[in-house]
Design a protein around this motif. Structure first.
Motif, PDB file in Angstrom:
ATOM      1  N   SER A 120       0.706  -1.303   0.063  1.00 62.72           N
ATOM      2  CA  SER A 120       0.069   0.011   0.001  1.00 62.72           C
ATOM      3  C   SER A 120       0.775   1.267   0.056  1.00 62.72           C
ATOM      4  O   SER A 120       0.528   2.118  -0.523  1.00 62.72           O
ATOM      5  CB  SER A 120      -1.032  -0.065   1.300  1.00 62.72           C
ATOM      6  N   THR A 121       1.872   1.120   0.822  1.00 62.54           N
ATOM      7  CA  THR A 121       2.770   2.366   0.639  1.00 62.54           C
ATOM      8  C   THR A 121       4.027   1.818   0.203  1.00 62.54           C
ATOM      9  O   THR A 121       4.581   0.816  -0.086  1.00 62.54           O
ATOM     10  CB  THR A 121       2.985   2.908   2.194  1.00 62.54           C
ATOM     11  N   ASN A 122       5.049   3.164  -0.185  1.00 58.80           N
ATOM     12  CA  ASN A 122       6.405   2.864  -0.458  1.00 58.80           C
ATOM     13  C   ASN A 122       7.242   2.527   0.597  1.00 58.80           C
ATOM     14  O   ASN A 122       8.464   2.186   0.358  1.00 58.80           O
ATOM     15  CB  ASN A 122       6.745   3.922  -1.368  1.00 58.80           C
ATOM     16  N   LEU A 123       6.835   2.962   1.846  1.00 60.31           N
ATOM     17  CA  LEU A 123       7.704   2.837   2.986  1.00 60.31           C
ATOM     18  C   LEU A 123       8.297   1.498   3.168  1.00 60.31           C
ATOM     19  O   LEU A 123       9.402   1.353   3.436  1.00 60.31           O
ATOM     20  CB  LEU A 123       7.153   3.542   4.036  1.00 60.31           C
ATOM     21  N   LEU A 124       7.402   0.820   3.289  1.00 61.40           N
ATOM     22  CA  LEU A 124       7.830  -0.631   3.869  1.00 61.40           C
ATOM     23  C   LEU A 124       8.527  -1.431   3.089  1.00 61.40           C
ATOM     24  O   LEU A 124       9.654  -2.088   3.440  1.00 61.40           O
ATOM     25  CB  LEU A 124       6.288  -1.582   4.378  1.00 61.40           C
ATOM     26  N   PRO A 125       8.206  -1.489   1.738  1.00 60.36           N
ATOM     27  CA  PRO A 125       9.270  -2.216   0.861  1.00 60.36           C
ATOM     28  C   PRO A 125      10.629  -1.461   1.078  1.00 60.36           C
ATOM     29  O   PRO A 125      11.632  -2.092   0.730  1.00 60.36           O
ATOM     30  CB  PRO A 125       8.676  -2.214  -0.605  1.00 60.36           C
ATOM     31  N   ALA A 126      10.493  -0.058   0.841  1.00 62.85           N
ATOM     32  CA  ALA A 126      11.916   0.680   1.322  1.00 62.85           C
ATOM     33  C   ALA A 126      12.799   0.325   2.508  1.00 62.85           C
ATOM     34  O   ALA A 126      14.202  -0.142   2.224  1.00 62.85           O
ATOM     35  CB  ALA A 126      11.706   2.260   1.242  1.00 62.85           C
ATOM     36  N   VAL A 127      12.047   0.006   3.539  1.00 61.11           N
ATOM     37  CA  VAL A 127      12.810  -0.462   4.580  1.00 61.11           C
ATOM     38  C   VAL A 127      13.052  -1.733   4.606  1.00 61.11           C
ATOM     39  O   VAL A 127      14.558  -2.065   4.720  1.00 61.11           O
ATOM     40  CB  VAL A 127      11.545  -0.401   5.847  1.00 61.11           C
ATOM     41  N   LEU A 128      12.345  -2.731   3.855  1.00 59.05           N
ATOM     42  CA  LEU A 128      12.705  -4.160   3.806  1.00 59.05           C
ATOM     43  C   LEU A 128      14.057  -4.127   2.678  1.00 59.05           C
ATOM     44  O   LEU A 128      15.109  -4.921   3.093  1.00 59.05           O
ATOM     45  CB  LEU A 128      11.811  -4.887   3.259  1.00 59.05           C
ATOM     46  N   VAL A 129      14.110  -3.618   1.455  1.00 57.09           N
ATOM     47  CA  VAL A 129      14.921  -3.731   0.872  1.00 57.09           C
ATOM     48  C   VAL A 129      16.474  -2.905   1.324  1.00 57.09           C
ATOM     49  O   VAL A 129      17.502  -3.343   1.119  1.00 57.09           O
ATOM     50  CB  VAL A 129      14.816  -2.986  -0.474  1.00 57.09           C
ATOM     51  N   GLY A 130      16.075  -1.748   2.069  1.00 58.06           N
ATOM     52  CA  GLY A 130      17.183  -1.210   2.678  1.00 58.06           C
ATOM     53  C   GLY A 130      17.898  -2.019   3.783  1.00 58.06           C
ATOM     54  O   GLY A 130      19.116  -2.148   3.743  1.00 58.06           O
ATOM     55  N   ALA A 131      17.133  -2.674   4.470  1.00 59.80           N
ATOM     56  CA  ALA A 131      17.776  -3.774   5.535  1.00 59.80           C
ATOM     57  C   ALA A 131      18.428  -4.732   4.884  1.00 59.80           C
ATOM     58  O   ALA A 131      19.426  -5.080   5.311  1.00 59.80           O
ATOM     59  CB  ALA A 131      16.495  -4.401   6.261  1.00 59.80           C
ATOM     60  N   ASN A 132      17.792  -5.082   3.821  1.00 55.19           N
ATOM     61  CA  ASN A 132      18.486  -6.451   3.053  1.00 55.19           C
ATOM     62  C   ASN A 132      19.976  -5.737   2.479  1.00 55.19           C
ATOM     63  O   ASN A 132      21.185  -6.591   2.671  1.00 55.19           O
ATOM     64  CB  ASN A 132      17.746  -6.686   1.873  1.00 55.19           C
TER      65      ASN A 132
END
Lengths: 219, 928
Positions: free
Chosen positions: B776-788
């Motif tokens: 729904s948002t861009n924030l969560l995938p950004a956090v996940l990819v960033g953490a990766n």
């Protein structure tokens, strides 16, 4: 006494330098198509062979470590065998360290091993000649204020310079200049050789420079 | 062109294939990557060129010769090879002209020039200027060619060729047509009219583009746009008026002719100005801002360094050097904000914050300077002490030289594109060198040998301590870890012979079922092994004994997490079609298991925050006799409460028992695992984070994570050992080499977890772990990819305080061995030696200072790397590789810096939280 010894050291070291230079030049006359870069493996063999024979001869002639007691033939043989084993082990150890530093594991094993042999020639063989197969003495020499004669100081300097040269030799490998000497292990072995030669030249000069400060403990 | 049905034939450089796949009517591609290969492409083209030209089956024929360019790169412009190549090209042109038809236009253009060395990519005159050769069998210039032909911008080719071919000018073109090619073969007036019409079309297109562009992006200055608009509309008006007049009359009067000329001039002016505006605002660097940013970073690095040196020295340090500058900074920020509000000027946030930072730094340096003379005067009053200090400082500087030299090498490597490309191998190399140097230096200083007795000295004998073997084993294991981690590298396109690691692809892509199962089992076994290792480590220090929720979580939650991860991997890697009916269940499971892991991990972290104590306290008054566990500490009296000591060795236990009986009339409390409260909390946090990050990576990268944990463990141990052997006087400061090796390991594992600082190498899959293809948002995938992406940065930054804590945790065994051998009866003294981390509690100020110092050192090293990156990107901003190598590297490095600093703060605050908890625990104990 000291001056004379420094002069002898200088002469011996210059001989070694000369032999290294000769290994790069002479085989080209004998063997068609020999170049240091093109047939690097051959050069590695020739260089380590020449340097080691010269070192052994120099050691026999100059006898920097005057052993007080005469040893029997059997002892000499066992000493020699021990030296051989040590040399071989140091080759293996250098090989392992080089691989751990990032050299290819399976490809170009021969190159890596010959490079290890060259490094051992520049370092371990010198130690064996000067100190004999005596680990305790090695440990002593390679610590602060451990050297007890100018030969041992020279040993310190050449060994460190060789290893440092090999280390610096790894730097040009990633560069994209596409030069033939950037191929593994040419730059490293050249670096080690240059380091060794530099060490050979620096050592007598440095000892001469610091001869006031260098007060070796008598044995 | 292809869409409008023109037949485009291409021959030459195969890069075009990637740019325009399947767009050509016919194409002859030849490999172009090898710069040393001068002839393949050219010979290939020559082979096909003439037959194709003669066959006539084309509207546009593009022949991209590469030999001259390659030759310039390889040999330079003044080389016999270049002569050969140029002669070949000349021959080609000569014979090509004979093959041309009458209505064919031949354009020969170089896309760039070359420098003296034959390279290009910069902005020098020689590089950006190239020859343009236009040939046609019909005459192009009405009069003779101009004496001094003006330079034709490359963008002008686009509208010219488009209009000549009769297709619309591409939407985003800002070039100007080359009028000479539109003169036709009529008289001057008709030529001018024709030129006018093409200029009109061109201007209309550019205006449309500028209009729609300015609606989307705001970076074109408004007043200039306005001016352009006016120019355009007036020219168009004039154009329509003129056209009307021209259509009316048959013979064009001379004054109309001059008006025609001036109108063309106006259109030209409009087009050129439009282009100038665009180039100015698009290819714009802010050198001033860049230099400002660099100075800011450099100043911050200097600040970190000085603060870390100062922190230990002075007491009122915090207030003068940290608080006041912060106030300064905020004051400046507020002032600037007010100024913005008052003047209504568009002052952007970036500028405000950078000014604030600059102000606070100035404040810091000012305060520091103010304190400096005082200290100098103090030192001056005691001359002998000062000289001793100087000598010590000199020695300290020499000691610093090695690690700083390594850091310097690392920073220098950022300035060469080849080294940035090869950084995956540079970082481990430097790490190994640093560790070897450390050992060598220890040996050189004679720390590794037993202090020799006079007799031994005579013989020249010296022997190693026994610990040396332990240290050497650790170093060897570390080197093996470093080497093994090299098997997990991703590839960059700059190294064509590189093959990406097998381990990067997810298990699902494996065809061989047996191999898949084997790898799966291996990964799960590794996970279980990690949990087992962490638990046994905790048990070794006596932490998991109590019934606190956190301890329970460690006992039961960890295995549960592992089971969840294993299930997720099993579901995710199973073949899609094999399960048939269970498909829906699988869909649910793919989402549910990651969520279970997220949930469990967050529960664990929450528990850790709420009650970070893993200490089991037990009143031993009633059960003094029954204590058999080896983890037992006994305070000797009420006053000694701070000396609650964990005890490990059974040898100690017997003596303790007797003392217990002696002191059993007093209140005695046994605390298990108090010695490692801080590190236990950190280790638990790290393990949880490790689980989360492993979940985000592909299955087989868990091997790399295991190596990461192992290597960190080895580094910590080596650091501890080296410290023990070096006999450091200051136990509360972490030496530089430890910090630098920690950071080198962090950047090494950035690569070893399958990352590269380029955009194609980002693991986008990580965004869909636990989500089914929708966000729904861009924030969560950004956090996940960033953490990766920054997994290793996160882990190492959070684990950074361990560098301070570990020596305290590990000090016990070595101390005890030596002491107990010599004086086995002095238990009391021994007991007081085994404080482990409780030592830190003895001097809380020192503890906090040490934490601050460690953090600052870490930030300094990080900042230096970032600075090197920024400087490289700034200095080499016209470099050929800037958009492929330096700019992505800079982006990744700065993001990594941000992530690392945040995680560092989190790690330190976790330690502080534990500290608070321990204090409250002690006060509770005292109340009891």
């Amino acid at each position: 006494m000291k001056e004379a010894e420094i002069r002898r050291l200088l002469a011996a070291n210059l001989l070694c330098v000369f032999s290294v230079i000769l290994t790069a030049v002479v085989p080209a006359f004998v063997w068609d198509g020999f170049t240091v870069l093109g047939t690097h493996l051959a050069w590695l063999c020739v260089c380590s062979l020449c340097v080691s024979t010269l070192n052994i001869i120099l050691h026999l002639v100059l006898k920097p470590n005057l052993s007080p007691k005469r040893s029997s033939f059997g002892q000499k043989i066992s000493r020699f065998l021990k030296c051989c084993i040590y040399f071989f082990m140091s080759c293996i150890l250098f090989h392992a360290i080089i691989v751990l530093y990032g050299a290819p594991l399976i490809e170009s094993v021969t190159e890596t091993f010959l490079f290890a042999v060259l490094l051992s020639t520049f370092t371990t063989l010198q130690c064996l000649c000067v100190l004999g197969p005596n680990i305790q003495a090695w440990i002593r020499v390679f610590s602060k204020n451990g050297a007890m004669s100018i030969w041992e100081s020279s040993l310190q300097i050449t060994t460190m310079c060789s290893i440092l040269g090999a280390w610096f030799g790894a730097f040009p490998i990633p560069l994209d200049w596409d030069r033939p000497w950037q191929v593994w292990p040419i730059s490293c072995s050249l670096g080690a050789t240059f380091g060794y030669v530099a060490g050979l030249i620096i050592a007598p000069l440095w000892i001469h420079w610091n001869r006031k400060q260098l007060t070796y403990k008598s044995r | 062109l292809a869409a409008s049905g023109r037949r485009v034939v291409f021959m030459g450089d195969d890069t075009w294939e990637g740019l325009f796949p399947k767009k050509f009517f016919r194409s002859y591609f030849f490999p172009s990557f090898n710069v040393k290969d001068l002839h393949t492409v050219d010979d290939g083209i020559l082979q096909h060129l003439y037959p194709t030209v003669d066959s006539g089956e084309w509207d546009v024929l593009i022949a991209h010769f590469l030999g001259v360019d390659h030759c310039g790169h390889k040999h330079g412009p003044d080389h016999p090879e270049m002569t050969k190549k140029l002669t070949q090209m000349n021959e080609m042109l000569r014979s090509l002209v004979d093959h041309l038809g009458n209505d064919t236009l031949l354009l020969v253009a170089g896309d760039h020039g070359m420098t003296e060395t034959g390279d290009h990519g910069g902005d020098s005159e020689k590089e950006v200027n190239a020859a343009l050769f236009v040939y046609s069998k019909t005459a192009l210039f009405g009069a003779g060619p101009p004496e001094e032909p003006e330079a034709v911008p490359q963008v002008n080719l686009v509208p010219t060729v488009a209009l000549l071919l009769g297709v619309p000018i591409p939407y985003s073109n800002i070039g100007e047509v080359m009028a000479e090619l539109f003169s036709g073969d009529g008289d001057a007036v008709s030529a001018a009219l024709q030129q006018l019409s093409v200029y009109h079309i061109n201007a209309k297109q550019v205006d449309r583009f500028l209009h729609s562009y300015s609606l989307v992006a705001q970076d074109l200055p408004a007043e200039q746009l306005q001016r352009l608009q006016e120019l355009f509309s007036s020219a168009v008006e004039e154009h329509s008026r003129l056209l009307a007049q021209v259509q009316g009359v048959t013979l064009v009067p001379p004054e109309l002719e001059s008006r025609l000329g001036s109108l063309i001039g106006r259109f030209q002016l409009y087009l050129r100005e439009a282009r100038a505006v665009c180039t100015q605002s698009w290819a714009r660097f802010h050198p001033l801002r860049m230099v400002g940013g660099c100075t800011l970073i450099a100043a911050s690095c200097l600040l970190c360094y000085m603060a870390s040196e100062l922190a230990a020295a002075s007491d009122s340090f915090y207030r003068s050097c940290l608080l006041y500058p912060l106030l300064w900074g905020s004051v400046v920020a507020v002032l600037l904000g007010l100024a913005r509000v008052l003047t209504q000027e568009g002052l952007d946030l970036l500028l405000v914050s950078s000014w604030a930072a600059a102000a606070s730094q100035l404040g810091f340096f000012w305060h520091w300077w103010g304190r400096h003379p005082k200290r100098a005067r103090l030192a001056g009053s005691q001359p002998p002490l000062a000289s001793v200090g100087l000598r010590q400082r000199l020695r300290a500087w020499l000691g610093l030289a090695f690690p700083m030299g390594i850091l310097l090498f690392r920073c220098g490597a950022m300035f060469s594109d080849s080294f940035v490309v090869a950084e995956a191998r540079v970082a481990p190399f430097l790490l190994a060198s640093l560790v070897m140097l450390l050992v060598g230096k220890l040996h050189w200083d004679g720390r590794l040998t037993v202090p020799e007795g006079p007799k031994q000295q005579l013989l020249g004998f010296s022997s190693y301590r026994r610990e040396i073997w332990y240290l050497l084993c650790l170093v060897a294991m570390l080197l093996v870890c470093v080497r093994l981690s090299g098997f997990f590298h991703q590839c960059r396109e700059e190294i064509p012979q590189c093959r990406p690691s097998l381990f990067l692809s997810p298990l699902a892509s494996l065809r061989n079922t047996r191999a898949k199962n084997l790898f799966y089992l291996l990964c799960v076994a590794l996970l279980a092994g990690l949990v087992y290792a962490v638990r046994s480590w905790l048990r070794h220090y006596g932490n998991p004994n109590s019934s606190d929720p956190l301890v329970l979580f460690v006992r039961w939650g960890f295995p549960l997490v592992v089971v969840c991860i294993a299930c997720y991997w099993a579901v995710a890697s199973s073949a899609d079609d094999s399960l048939g009916k269970l498909q829906e269940l699988v869909q649910v499971a793919v989402v549910a298991f990651p969520w279970a892991v997220y949930g469990l991990a967050s529960v664990g972290l929450l528990l850790l925050l709420c009650n970070p104590m893993t200490v089991f306290a037990k009143d031993t008054r009633e059960s003094a006799g029954s204590i058999v566990t080896p983890y037992l500490g006994v305070p000797s009296s009420e006053a000694d409460f701070l000396h609650v000591i964990p005890q490990i060795y059974k040898r100690m236990q017997e003596s303790q028992k007797s003392r217990l009986e002696r002191g059993s009339c007093k209140a005695t409390v046994a605390a298990y695992g108090l010695g490692s409260v801080y590190s236990a909390a950190l280790v638990i946090a790290l393990t949880l984070l490790g689980f989360l990050l492993m979940l985000l990576h592909s299955e087989r990268l868990s091997l790399a994570f295991l190596l990461l944990f192992l290597e960190a463990f080895m580094l910590l141990h080596i650091h501890t050992r080296a410290r023990g052997l070096a006999g450091d006087a200051a136990p509360f400061s972490v030496p530089w080499y430890a910090v630098i090796s920690w950071l080198l390991a962090a950047s090494q594992f950035f690569y070893s977890t399958g990352h590269q600082p380029i955009f194609p190498a980002i693991h986008w899959n990580a965004a869909f772990v636990g989500f089914h293809l929708d966000h729904s948002t861009n924030l969560l995938p950004a956090v996940l990819v960033g953490a990766n992406t920054f997994a290793s940065h996160i882990l190492f930054a959070v684990g950074c305080p361990l560098l301070l804590l570990w020596p305290f945790v590990c000090e016990m065994p070595s101390l005890q061995k030596r002491k107990s051998k010599k004086e086995p009866r002095e238990e009391l003294q021994e007991v007081e030696e085994h404080m482990m981390e409780m030592r830190l509690r003895e001097s809380p100020e020192k503890f906090s200072t040490a934490l601050l110092q460690l953090g600052l050192k870490y930030l300094f090293v990080l900042g230096t790397q970032l600075l090197a990156c920024v400087c490289a990107a700034m200095i080499l901003r016209r470099h050929l590789m800037v958009w492929k190598v330096f700019a992505p590297k800079f982006l990744f490095e700065s993001l990594g810096f941000v992530v690392s600093s945040i995680c560092l703060l989190l790690g330190i605050s976790l330690v502080m939280r534990v500290d608070c908890a321990v204090s409250s625990w002690f006060s509770q104990l005292q109340l009891r």
